[in-house]
Design a protein around this motif. Structure first.
Motif, PDB file in Angstrom:
ATOM      1  N   LEU A   1      50.483  28.793  24.945  1.00  0.00           N
ATOM      2  CA  LEU A   1      50.941  27.520  25.489  1.00  0.00           C
ATOM      3  C   LEU A   1      50.715  27.462  27.001  1.00  0.00           C
ATOM      4  O   LEU A   1      50.282  26.461  27.546  1.00  0.00           O
ATOM      5  CB  LEU A   1      52.422  27.320  25.168  1.00  0.00           C
ATOM      6  N   TYR A   2      50.996  28.568  27.675  1.00  0.00           N
ATOM      7  CA  TYR A   2      50.776  28.660  29.115  1.00  0.00           C
ATOM      8  C   TYR A   2      49.793  29.802  29.359  1.00  0.00           C
ATOM      9  O   TYR A   2      50.184  30.960  29.424  1.00  0.00           O
ATOM     10  CB  TYR A   2      52.090  28.932  29.864  1.00  0.00           C
ATOM     11  N   PRO A   3      48.524  29.472  29.507  1.00  0.00           N
ATOM     12  CA  PRO A   3      47.529  30.541  29.668  1.00  0.00           C
ATOM     13  C   PRO A   3      47.773  31.350  30.937  1.00  0.00           C
ATOM     14  O   PRO A   3      48.216  30.832  31.954  1.00  0.00           O
ATOM     15  CB  PRO A   3      46.193  29.804  29.752  1.00  0.00           C
ATOM     16  N   GLU A   4      47.491  32.641  30.825  1.00  0.00           N
ATOM     17  CA  GLU A   4      47.654  33.550  31.954  1.00  0.00           C
ATOM     18  C   GLU A   4      46.624  33.221  33.030  1.00  0.00           C
ATOM     19  O   GLU A   4      45.462  33.011  32.745  1.00  0.00           O
ATOM     20  CB  GLU A   4      47.429  34.981  31.474  1.00  0.00           C
ATOM     21  N   ILE A   5      47.085  33.156  34.255  1.00  0.00           N
ATOM     22  CA  ILE A   5      46.187  32.895  35.378  1.00  0.00           C
ATOM     23  C   ILE A   5      45.755  34.240  35.934  1.00  0.00           C
ATOM     24  O   ILE A   5      46.584  35.033  36.374  1.00  0.00           O
ATOM     25  CB  ILE A   5      46.883  32.049  36.467  1.00  0.00           C
ATOM     26  N   LYS A   6      44.475  34.494  35.882  1.00  0.00           N
ATOM     27  CA  LYS A   6      43.965  35.774  36.358  1.00  0.00           C
ATOM     28  C   LYS A   6      43.596  35.650  37.832  1.00  0.00           C
ATOM     29  O   LYS A   6      43.009  34.674  38.255  1.00  0.00           O
ATOM     30  CB  LYS A   6      42.762  36.189  35.541  1.00  0.00           C
ATOM     31  N   LYS A   7      43.965  36.666  38.592  1.00  0.00           N
ATOM     32  CA  LYS A   7      43.662  36.687  40.015  1.00  0.00           C
ATOM     33  C   LYS A   7      42.427  37.537  40.252  1.00  0.00           C
ATOM     34  O   LYS A   7      42.191  38.520  39.559  1.00  0.00           O
ATOM     35  CB  LYS A   7      44.837  37.271  40.793  1.00  0.00           C
ATOM     36  N   SER A   8      41.686  37.162  41.263  1.00  0.00           N
ATOM     37  CA  SER A   8      40.506  37.943  41.629  1.00  0.00           C
ATOM     38  C   SER A   8      40.953  39.234  42.305  1.00  0.00           C
ATOM     39  O   SER A   8      42.097  39.352  42.763  1.00  0.00           O
ATOM     40  CB  SER A   8      39.622  37.141  42.587  1.00  0.00           C
ATOM     41  N   ALA A   9      40.059  40.194  42.383  1.00  0.00           N
ATOM     42  CA  ALA A   9      40.354  41.463  43.054  1.00  0.00           C
ATOM     43  C   ALA A   9      40.722  41.210  44.510  1.00  0.00           C
ATOM     44  O   ALA A   9      41.618  41.867  45.067  1.00  0.00           O
ATOM     45  CB  ALA A   9      39.162  42.400  42.954  1.00  0.00           C
ATOM     46  N   GLU A  10      40.055  40.233  45.116  1.00  0.00           N
ATOM     47  CA  GLU A  10      40.341  39.881  46.521  1.00  0.00           C
ATOM     48  C   GLU A  10      41.775  39.348  46.661  1.00  0.00           C
ATOM     49  O   GLU A  10      42.487  39.716  47.606  1.00  0.00           O
ATOM     50  CB  GLU A  10      39.332  38.829  46.999  1.00  0.00           C
ATOM     51  N   GLU A  11      42.197  38.499  45.728  1.00  0.00           N
ATOM     52  CA  GLU A  11      43.557  37.948  45.780  1.00  0.00           C
ATOM     53  C   GLU A  11      44.611  39.039  45.586  1.00  0.00           C
ATOM     54  O   GLU A  11      45.620  39.062  46.293  1.00  0.00           O
ATOM     55  CB  GLU A  11      43.736  36.865  44.712  1.00  0.00           C
ATOM     56  N   VAL A  12      44.355  39.940  44.654  1.00  0.00           N
ATOM     57  CA  VAL A  12      45.284  41.046  44.410  1.00  0.00           C
ATOM     58  C   VAL A  12      45.377  41.927  45.652  1.00  0.00           C
ATOM     59  O   VAL A  12      46.466  42.304  46.082  1.00  0.00           O
ATOM     60  CB  VAL A  12      44.840  41.872  43.178  1.00  0.00           C
ATOM     61  N   SER A  13      44.233  42.240  46.253  1.00  0.00           N
ATOM     62  CA  SER A  13      44.200  43.062  47.462  1.00  0.00           C
ATOM     63  C   SER A  13      44.930  42.374  48.611  1.00  0.00           C
ATOM     64  O   SER A  13      45.689  43.009  49.349  1.00  0.00           O
ATOM     65  CB  SER A  13      42.748  43.358  47.845  1.00  0.00           C
ATOM     66  N   MET A  14      44.715  41.071  48.745  1.00  0.00           N
ATOM     67  CA  MET A  14      45.364  40.297  49.814  1.00  0.00           C
ATOM     68  C   MET A  14      46.888  40.335  49.655  1.00  0.00           C
ATOM     69  O   MET A  14      47.618  40.549  50.632  1.00  0.00           O
ATOM     70  CB  MET A  14      44.866  38.852  49.770  1.00  0.00           C
ATOM     71  N   GLU A  15      47.360  40.143  48.439  1.00  0.00           N
ATOM     72  CA  GLU A  15      48.808  40.165  48.194  1.00  0.00           C
ATOM     73  C   GLU A  15      49.402  41.541  48.489  1.00  0.00           C
ATOM     74  O   GLU A  15      50.464  41.649  49.090  1.00  0.00           O
ATOM     75  CB  GLU A  15      49.111  39.744  46.760  1.00  0.00           C
ATOM     76  N   LEU A  16      48.701  42.578  48.058  1.00  0.00           N
ATOM     77  CA  LEU A  16      49.174  43.936  48.319  1.00  0.00           C
ATOM     78  C   LEU A  16      49.189  44.211  49.823  1.00  0.00           C
ATOM     79  O   LEU A  16      50.157  44.761  50.350  1.00  0.00           O
ATOM     80  CB  LEU A  16      48.288  44.964  47.594  1.00  0.00           C
ATOM     81  N   GLY A  17      48.135  43.801  50.514  1.00  0.00           N
ATOM     82  CA  GLY A  17      48.073  43.998  51.963  1.00  0.00           C
ATOM     83  C   GLY A  17      49.202  43.298  52.692  1.00  0.00           C
ATOM     84  O   GLY A  17      49.823  43.864  53.601  1.00  0.00           O
ATOM     85  N   LYS A  18      49.489  42.081  52.285  1.00  0.00           N
ATOM     86  CA  LYS A  18      50.583  41.318  52.907  1.00  0.00           C
ATOM     87  C   LYS A  18      51.921  42.005  52.652  1.00  0.00           C
ATOM     88  O   LYS A  18      52.762  42.108  53.550  1.00  0.00           O
ATOM     89  CB  LYS A  18      50.605  39.894  52.358  1.00  0.00           C
ATOM     90  N   GLU A  19      52.088  42.486  51.417  1.00  0.00           N
ATOM     91  CA  GLU A  19      53.327  43.181  51.055  1.00  0.00           C
ATOM     92  C   GLU A  19      53.513  44.445  51.900  1.00  0.00           C
ATOM     93  O   GLU A  19      54.605  44.718  52.394  1.00  0.00           O
ATOM     94  CB  GLU A  19      53.262  43.544  49.570  1.00  0.00           C
ATOM     95  N   ILE A  20      52.448  45.193  52.087  1.00  0.00           N
ATOM     96  CA  ILE A  20      52.519  46.422  52.890  1.00  0.00           C
ATOM     97  C   ILE A  20      52.752  46.079  54.359  1.00  0.00           C
ATOM     98  O   ILE A  20      53.580  46.705  55.027  1.00  0.00           O
ATOM     99  CB  ILE A  20      51.241  47.262  52.718  1.00  0.00           C
TER     100      ILE A  20
END
Length: 130
Positions: free
Chosen positions: A28-47
């Motif tokens: 019903l609600y398809p999973e939104i996949k993030k690019s490797a760049e987006e995942v890296s960006m989020e991790l970098g911001k978190e760190i």
């Protein structure tokens, strides 16, 4: 006649079950996949804002204790330098060398990060550049 009705009922049941299974494949609600760049960006911001404690000395566009992220990103991009190398003391300072002694206290933190975390931190910092 009873066998025909039974056979038709069985076929209808099989067809309707197959349709239900096909419908189950589409969530019903398809999973939104993030690019490797987006995942890296989020991790970098978190760190940057968390265990890296970078935010205490660096801001996007203003100088606090250390240079702003925009200047760091611009300098590293122009020189083709590696932020992870700097964070592990494999290379020296290129943005504001006179601040280096102050930054050295933080190398204990940055050296404890994984290679992936340091790369993610670089991705996040470079996002502030041109």
């Amino acid at each position: 006649m009873k066998k025909t009705i039974l056979l038709i009922s069985l076929l209808i049941t099989l067809i309707s079950c197959k349709k239900e299974k096909e419908e189950e494949k589409e969530p019903l609600y398809p999973e939104i996949k993030k690019s490797a760049e987006e995942v890296s960006m989020e991790l970098g911001k978190e760190i940057f804002n968390g265990k890296g404690t970078c935010h205490t000395c660096h801001k996007p566009n203003e100088k606090l204790i250390g240079p702003p992220l925009a200047l760091i990103a611009k300098t590293y991009k122009e020189k083709g330098a590696s932020i992870p190398d700097f964070l592990t003391e494999k290379s020296g300072p290129i943005v504001d060398p006179k601040q280096y002694t102050m930054m050295k206290a933080n190398f204990t933190i940055t050296k404890a990060l994984t290679d992936e975390e340091r790369k993610a931190l670089e991705t996040y910092i470079l996002s502030f550049g041109p």
